[in-house]
Motif scaffolding. Structure first.
Motif, PDB file in Angstrom:
ATOM      1  N   ASN A 113       5.051   4.321  -3.231  1.00  0.00           N
ATOM      2  CA  ASN A 113       3.883   4.707  -2.438  1.00  0.00           C
ATOM      3  C   ASN A 113       4.183   5.692  -1.316  1.00  0.00           C
ATOM      4  O   ASN A 113       3.462   5.738  -0.322  1.00  0.00           O
ATOM      5  N   TRP A 128      -2.550   2.530   2.857  1.00  0.00           N
ATOM      6  CA  TRP A 128      -3.953   2.935   2.894  1.00  0.00           C
ATOM      7  C   TRP A 128      -4.455   3.265   1.496  1.00  0.00           C
ATOM      8  O   TRP A 128      -3.865   4.037   0.768  1.00  0.00           O
ATOM      9  N   GLN A 129      -5.563   2.663   1.124  1.00  0.00           N
ATOM     10  CA  GLN A 129      -6.225   2.946  -0.145  1.00  0.00           C
ATOM     11  C   GLN A 129      -7.718   2.983   0.130  1.00  0.00           C
ATOM     12  O   GLN A 129      -8.340   1.953   0.355  1.00  0.00           O
ATOM     13  N   ASN A 163      -7.850   9.953  -0.637  1.00  0.00           N
ATOM     14  CA  ASN A 163      -6.392  10.125  -0.756  1.00  0.00           C
ATOM     15  C   ASN A 163      -5.822  11.157   0.218  1.00  0.00           C
ATOM     16  O   ASN A 163      -4.786  11.758  -0.049  1.00  0.00           O
TER      17      ASN A 163
END
Length: 752
Positions: free
Chosen positions: A81, A46-47, A239
């Motif tokens: 990540n 996820w970004q 984030n």
């Protein structure tokens, strides 16, 4: 081997836990690891410029926490990540004031620990200040009317609740704000300005934050609403990913406090991605159940009274629906384990294992029914002649039994269990009555329905493989094509999936069109000799049992009993198979049950004789062609030949068969009986091979066979042939030593 040592039995540990989730992928028994890995991959990838709110829905006991643990394990093992993970269990914080404060405090601590730089300290300080601002209440934030539009929260109803919660936590929050580096409160910085600065700071994080909120459905409705408002207030920070775990209907009811916005609508505004916990594959769940039952109950003494047919009927007809989750299985096995140890403590097993299994299901899942059984002992165990009882007495008994059944959470299932456990009251449900001649047998079997045994009961989980729906649909599409269906069955068998396919096919046994009856049943008959051998414990449902049940219930759709008989005769004549037609004819020929309940059978007496005649012809053809010589069910086929034809023909065939070494070994191998046992603490069962000399002498003198076996050299024999010779020699010695032919297998374990 299960040891009959009273002291050791009392020391047995009951290690099953109904509430402990698994902690790693290695412990996964239900095949959910792929789902957990996929979810972890989605979270890791996820970004976004806003938060991501992911929810996992499922009822209590469905395994949400176990899947969560596998997700977190996958993330933590990732080389890149991996997010900053904070597990926040709101159930551990009692009261709305502690809940709100702890939410911000725990995340703030993670931010501070993960980055000790000046930027990291400032980011953690901004987060604490933001949390302080929200928890101080209306007096510090100027007014709720200013806060709510910024947070995007609904109107006055929630405002009142937030105001109350914030006022309760104001004192604690004020003290917690002392020493905060960012003096935004003193400087009268607005909430919007603080939130903007915090958002910019969070964008700079190299790794996102994953906030895991488990056990949400255990909170009070007020706490659930507060928690979701906290998530909502922080759902636009970059984030930050939320993983929420809860039972959806409980949370929706708790959020359903405003007439303007339903709980479902409010939830949908917060959760961006929602998943239902993957449904448990029944084959995997039952494998865990059956393994647990095998470990607890596969003892020699238990095996002597274990009736496979009764077990199959009870499990498939009554018990199966009670096992929906792994928690159900472990909860049940934990209780059963305790009671097994009690009944084994005397050195013998004091009850019937099948009855104990079923009664324990009532004890665990139907406690109201279980508690009412002892008070109805007389009615449940009395074999009185109802025809001579008064109408009022019979009605009183009927109403009592029916009231017990109707008290169940699943009356239909309990009805089937009660019918099997207590034959004396079967008349209440279908009019069938048992005579007193059954009473001695029930006592020998230690059945719950015998009045002298009844009180003992109250005085205290398949193969890894499975088939897809597409494969099952293909099988169903071929029911009218005998040759094509046989090819498909054999292809599945090569992949060790035929047993699973038949298990799944049972769900459709009364849905297949009767116009395909002859081709469908003939195909099942064709593969009957190729069905995988049942190598499980007592509690597995064998493939030939599944096949027999499919044929039985499929034919039951045909109301004309004459037509049913005609279908079976045509299929038996056409098939190339041997064993399954004989098995069906044998089941149809149960004289005792035919007299008691003739409607339960598929053919008339006349058609039954015709089926026997067809089977005898097939047996004699197989005997002449050599097929019978190597058939693994030779012994049972010989008994059917003996019963349906003459005593002489099977004996003459066996005498001719044992003229050769190969024939002797083939006959001995066919007479082998396999059983399994577990030692205390063992994970792997032990095999035991026995031969009962009574089976031998029904077809050939024991002395004749003994002389021929003595001439056979052990060199070059297969493992099974060696087992057969060894078992035969042990049987001979057992008889010479004056021990019974059907004694305990452990009696001859020291004979080498």
């Amino acid at each position: 081997m299960m040891e009959n040592n009273p002291e050791k039995s009392q020391r047995t540990k009951h290690e099953f836990s109904a509430d402990r989730p698994i902690s790693s992928i290695e412990e996964d028994l239900l095949g959910r690891a792929p789902f957990a890995k996929s979810l972890a991959s989605a979270i890791k990838g996820w970004q976004g410029n806003e938060s991501l709110v992911v929810a996992m829905y499922g009822p209590w006991g469905s395994g949400k926490s176990s899947v969560k643990n596998m997700v977190l394990q996958t993330l933590r093992l990732a080389e890149t990540n991996c997010p900053l993970i904070i597990e926040f269990n709101p159930w551990q914080w009692s009261g709305q004031d502690q809940l709100a404060e702890a939410f911000f405090q725990e995340i703030g601590l993670l931010l501070g620990r993960s980055d000790g730089s000046e930027d990291g300290k400032r980011r953690a300080a901004k987060w604490r200040t933001y949390g302080t601002y929200l928890t101080l209440g209306a007096s510090l934030a100027k007014s709720l009317k200013t806060i709510l539009p910024i947070l995007g929260l609904p109107g006055s109803g929630i405002a009142d609740m937030l105001s109350k919660g914030m006022e309760q936590s104001a004192t604690v929050a004020q003290e917690g704000s002392k020493g905060v580096e960012d003096q935004a409160v003193v400087q009268q910085q607005t909430l919007a300005e603080i939130k903007k600065e915090l958002s910019d700071s969070l964008k700079e994080l190299e790794r996102p934050i994953l906030v895991v909120l488990d056990d949400i459905d255990r909170l009070t409705p007020e706490e659930i609403r507060l928690l979701f408002q906290l998530v909502k207030a922080n759902a636009d920070f970059p984030n930050v990913v939320y993983l929420l775990l809860f039972q959806r209907d409980i949370v929706e009811r708790s959020l359903d406090s405003s007439p303007a916005v339903s709980g479902q609508e409010f939830l949908e505004k917060i959760v961006q991605v929602g998943f239902d916990i993957p449904r448990i594959e029944r084959t995997r769940l039952e494998k865990v159940l059956f393994a647990g039952l095998d470990e607890l109950l596969t003892d020699g003494d238990v095996g002597k009274r274990f009736d496979q047919t009764r077990w199959g009927n009870l499990f498939l007809g009554g018990l199966r629906p009670y096992f929906q989750t792994l928690r159900d299985v472990y909860r049940y096995l934990a209780s059963l384990s305790f009671h097994v140890s009690l009944f084994r403590s005397t050195g013998s097993f004091e009850v019937n294992p099948v009855d104990l299994i079923a009664l324990e299901v009532l004890r665990v899942f139907e406690p109201v029914v279980y508690r009412r059984l002892p008070e109805a002992k007389l009615e449940l165990t009395n074999l009185r002649d109802r025809a001579h009882d008064s109408h009022d007495e019979n009605e009183r008994t009927r109403k009592l039994i029916e009231s017990i059944v109707e008290a169940a959470s699943q009356p239909g299932q309990v009805r089937e269990i009660v019918k099997e456990l207590f034959p004396p009251v079967e008349w209440v449900f279908n009019g069938s009555m048992y005579g007193h001649d059954f009473k001695e047998e029930w006592f020998r079997e230690l059945r719950l329905c015998h009045p002298d045994v009844f009180d003992r009961y109250f005085h205290l989980a398949i193969p890894e493989g499975d088939i897809s729906q597409a494969e099952l649909d293909r099988v169903l599409s071929l029911v009218g094509n005998r040759e094509g269906l046989v090819v498909e069955f054999r292809a599945l068998n090569k992949r060790s999936l035929l047993g699973v396919a038949l298990d799944r096919l049972e769900a459709y046994k009364q849905k297949i069109d009767l116009q395909h009856a002859v081709s469908f049943i003939t195909a099942l008959f064709d593969i009957g000799d190729e069905l995988p051998e049942d190598r499980g414990g007592f509690f597995s449902i064998s493939p030939d049992t599944h096949a027999s049940r499919i044929i039985y219930w499929y034919l039951k759709q045909e109301m004309d009993i004459g037509r049913r008989g005609a279908i079976l005769k045509e299929a038996m004549k056409a098939t190339t198979g041997l064993y399954l037609p004989i098995r069906i004819a044998s089941l149809e020929g149960n004289e005792e049950k035919r007299k008691k309940d003739p409607d339960a059978f598929n053919v008339t007496d006349a058609d039954l004789d015709a089926l026997h005649h067809i089977c005898v012809e097939k047996i004699e053809q197989a005997a002449g062609s050599g097929i019978l010589t190597s058939h693994r069910n030779m012994l049972s086929i010989l008994y059917c030949w003996d019963k349906w034809a003459s005593h002489e023909k099977p004996r003459q065939w066996v005498e001719k068969l044992i003229d050769s070494k190969e024939g002797v070994l083939s006959f001995l191998t066919a007479c082998l009986h396999r059983s399994t046992s577990h030692g205390m603490g063992d994970y792997v069962s032990q095999e035991h091979w026995r031969i009962n000399l009574t089976n031998i002498e029904d077809f050939v003198p024991v002395g004749t066979l003994e002389r021929k076996v003595a001439e056979i050299s052990p060199d070059g024999l297969s493992d099974k042939e060696k087992s057969a010779v060894k078992a035969f020699q042990k049987a001979i010695k057992r008889r010479r030593d004056g021990k019974p032919d059907d004694g305990h297998w452990a009696d001859d374990e020291d004979e080498g």
